[in-house]
Write a protein that holds these residues in place. Structure first.
Motif, PDB file in Angstrom:
ATOM      1  N   SER A 113      -3.466 -46.091  53.416  1.00 35.77           N
ATOM      2  CA  SER A 113      -3.075 -46.496  54.765  1.00 35.77           C
ATOM      3  C   SER A 113      -1.854 -45.667  55.153  1.00 35.77           C
ATOM      4  N   TYR A 114      -1.984 -44.891  56.219  1.00 35.51           N
ATOM      5  CA  TYR A 114      -0.929 -43.960  56.642  1.00 35.51           C
ATOM      6  C   TYR A 114      -0.371 -44.367  57.992  1.00 35.51           C
ATOM      7  N   LYS A 115       0.848 -43.890  58.261  1.00 33.88           N
ATOM      8  CA  LYS A 115       1.370 -43.953  59.617  1.00 33.88           C
ATOM      9  C   LYS A 115       0.699 -42.863  60.458  1.00 33.88           C
ATOM     10  N   GLY A 161       2.923 -43.975  53.330  1.00 34.47           N
ATOM     11  CA  GLY A 161       1.593 -44.376  52.889  1.00 34.47           C
ATOM     12  C   GLY A 161       1.613 -45.639  52.046  1.00 34.47           C
ATOM     13  N   ASP A 162       0.523 -46.388  52.094  1.00 39.94           N
ATOM     14  CA  ASP A 162       0.349 -47.569  51.247  1.00 39.94           C
ATOM     15  C   ASP A 162      -0.836 -47.259  50.331  1.00 39.94           C
ATOM     16  N   ASP A 163      -0.523 -46.580  49.225  1.00 37.58           N
ATOM     17  CA  ASP A 163      -1.565 -46.168  48.277  1.00 37.58           C
ATOM     18  C   ASP A 163      -1.756 -47.263  47.249  1.00 37.58           C
ATOM     19  N   ARG A 164      -2.971 -47.727  47.120  1.00 32.80           N
ATOM     20  CA  ARG A 164      -3.235 -48.763  46.112  1.00 32.80           C
ATOM     21  C   ARG A 164      -4.527 -48.482  45.377  1.00 32.80           C
ATOM     22  N   VAL A 165      -4.560 -48.929  44.147  1.00 27.97           N
ATOM     23  CA  VAL A 165      -5.834 -48.964  43.434  1.00 27.97           C
ATOM     24  C   VAL A 165      -5.808 -50.138  42.466  1.00 27.97           C
ATOM     25  N   ALA A 223      -9.548 -46.483  54.282  1.00 29.58           N
ATOM     26  CA  ALA A 223      -8.511 -45.551  54.741  1.00 29.58           C
ATOM     27  C   ALA A 223      -8.248 -45.826  56.211  1.00 29.58           C
ATOM     28  N   ASP A 224      -6.986 -45.801  56.579  1.00 25.91           N
ATOM     29  CA  ASP A 224      -6.650 -46.001  57.987  1.00 25.91           C
ATOM     30  C   ASP A 224      -5.330 -45.314  58.314  1.00 25.91           C
TER      31      ASP A 224
END
Lengths: 324, 324
Positions: B155-157, B244-248, B232-233
């Motif tokens: 999730s990005y700005k 970014g909100d990088d998750r796994v 992804a957004d």
């Protein structure tokens, strides 16, 4: 008002506080086709006794419904019987409070949808959860703008599952039993309707539980181009603090809400970054059903239960078709 | 060793620390077809000057490659040119360090895959992230048993995107540009290979950015029945603390690992519940590429870059086909 219970395999107990609070006559209990022991009726009777209820135990649910003529039947038998029993009750003018899925085949689901003789409410308890309610309120207040995407998680501990989980004859699968919660809450939270689905499931490494699904993912398109996804699994370690890891993220044009570990948070520029949303008061899903029966609310409708079940079944069938 | 840079539209700067550390001769820089201004070359030159580099500025990248005969070309032009330029360099025996996706059509990707004249590494920087590396290490140590399911978030700005994001002619879409990171890291973390995909994308409410996708979901089957999903957004609010909100989350038979907010956690019975995994030392993706060139590592291979790009393109095409 008079109520009876058929089966105790799932969450019939959701109704008990409300029955007590409203002095509803809890007049009868029976199993579905699987029988007293298989459906947990003995344990339910102990629990009911402690709560001060003394329903008459019937051998046959049809006989009980004929004899008691209740206003409401709680339907909580083996999952693949929900539809048949719910439909029979509805057709006899008896309102039904039923565990999800409300049916496991499209024909029965259609018949339930079309039967106008009584009302039905399904046990989608996340709608009463303080954090989910906080998320719903914030969305309704426009705090994230227009909903564009949602992703959900249902992760449960496997534990020791009753025998009937081992077979598709008696267990409906992880999408209609577990993922269906997220399917329901994403429609409820967003106000959108599902339009298509693609899904996957796996039965590998399922702890020796026959052909039970243990992991699944489903991906939906919704009205207004909204994207909705869910994963469901029964791999949550026994040592985790809670039985379930229920999560949802709702991505909007002006903010993102996330429910995780029983708390709702919001990130938005209006909020100045990340804030915690205060819990809403816990609801009671049976009270919501009673309100619906009384015409005081249109929250827990048959239409929403039918729709959530329909899309869970669609997803399940789509995933099954990949297994060949 | 001699290196040149073509374009500065993405993450060419990942190579700068390594170039300095190894005293590599940074001999030339040029744009791709879009030109100096459109590809951010002016800003890159300022940054390079501060780092003590003084590459010669060329008008034409082919002319530069012919004149400089570098060992490595950094390819960081507009995304839809990655493949063409990477392939040209490879065919001329020049190793390529390229931003993802390494190509945006299957024909070029195949040609890159088949060209044996030089090596290629792609800028999948999550592989160097301390928390992702901690997750990888724990999986390799068997701490979650067999991997069964993974779900990822990017999730990005949105911010102000360069003009070329507005058109499919110049921008490859959110799946090959953003979700591809998760496609790569899920294959890397699990060691499994993708076998099928279903995907959705949306362009609605994209901040006036032409036909740019702004949200997407993809759902994969992998070898050994592993399920892998990603959303992804570009709706992450500007006020969020990180871009970014990088998750796994990696769900295994004996434990679950989750990377979130730059930290990796593990829940397992062996660990006695939820624990935080200590960060691994941060890696450097360009150093990994150099190690691969030197035969010292098989981490950042062309094969993995080709595969991650292939599945990103498959997902993208599948999602596009739904748009009609």
């Amino acid at each position: 008002m008079k109520i009876v219970q058929i089966g105790a395999a799932g969450h019939a107990f959701y109704a008990y506080n409300g029955i007590k609070a409203h002095n509803i006559d809890f007049s009868g209990i029976s199993a579905g086709s699987a029988g007293i022991e298989a459906e947990g009726i003995s344990q339910a009777l102990e629990r009911l006794k402690k709560l001060g209820f003394s329903p008459k135990l019937y051998d046959d649910w049809r006989e009980m419904l004929d004899a008691e003529k209740p206003d409401i039947a709680i339907v909580d038998c083996w999952f693949n019987e929900h539809g048949k029993i719910a439909l029979w009750a509805l057709e006899h003018g008896i309102n039904v409070f039923v565990d999800k899925p409300i049916a496991t085949d499209f024909e029965t689901l259609d018949a339930i949808s079309e039967c106008g003789k009584a009302q039905l409410g399904a046990m989608f308890d996340a709608r009463c959860n303080p954090a989910f309610k906080a998320a719903k309120k914030a969305i309704e207040q426009g705090r994230i703008g227009e909903v564009r995407m949602m992703d959900s998680r249902k992760s449960y501990k496997l534990g020791k599952r009753p025998e009937f989980y081992r077979s598709r004859e008696t267990y409906c699968g992880i999408i209609p039993w577990v993922a269906i919660h997220a399917i329901d809450w994403m429609a409820w939270l967003s106000g959108e309707k599902y339009t298509d689905v693609s899904a996957i499931l796996s039965r590998r490494e399922n702890g020796g539980n026959g052909d039970m699904d243990i992991a699944a993912a489903a991906q939906f398109t919704m009205t207004n181009d909204v994207i909705a996804t869910v994963t469901a699994d029964m791999y949550r370690p026994a040592s985790a603090k809670t039985h379930g890891d229920d999560r949802v993220r709702v991505v909007g044009t002006r903010g993102i809400i996330e429910v995780m570990s029983g708390k709702a948070t919001l990130i938005s520029d209006e909020a100045g970054g990340l804030i915690e949303l205060p819990d809403e008061p816990a609801g009671d899903i049976f009270e919501d059903f009673l309100d619906n029966l009384a015409g005081k609310s249109n929250h827990l409708t048959k239409e929403s239960a039918v729709s959530s079940t329909y899309w869970a079944l669609r997803a399940d069938r789509q995933a099954l078709s990949r297994l060949g």
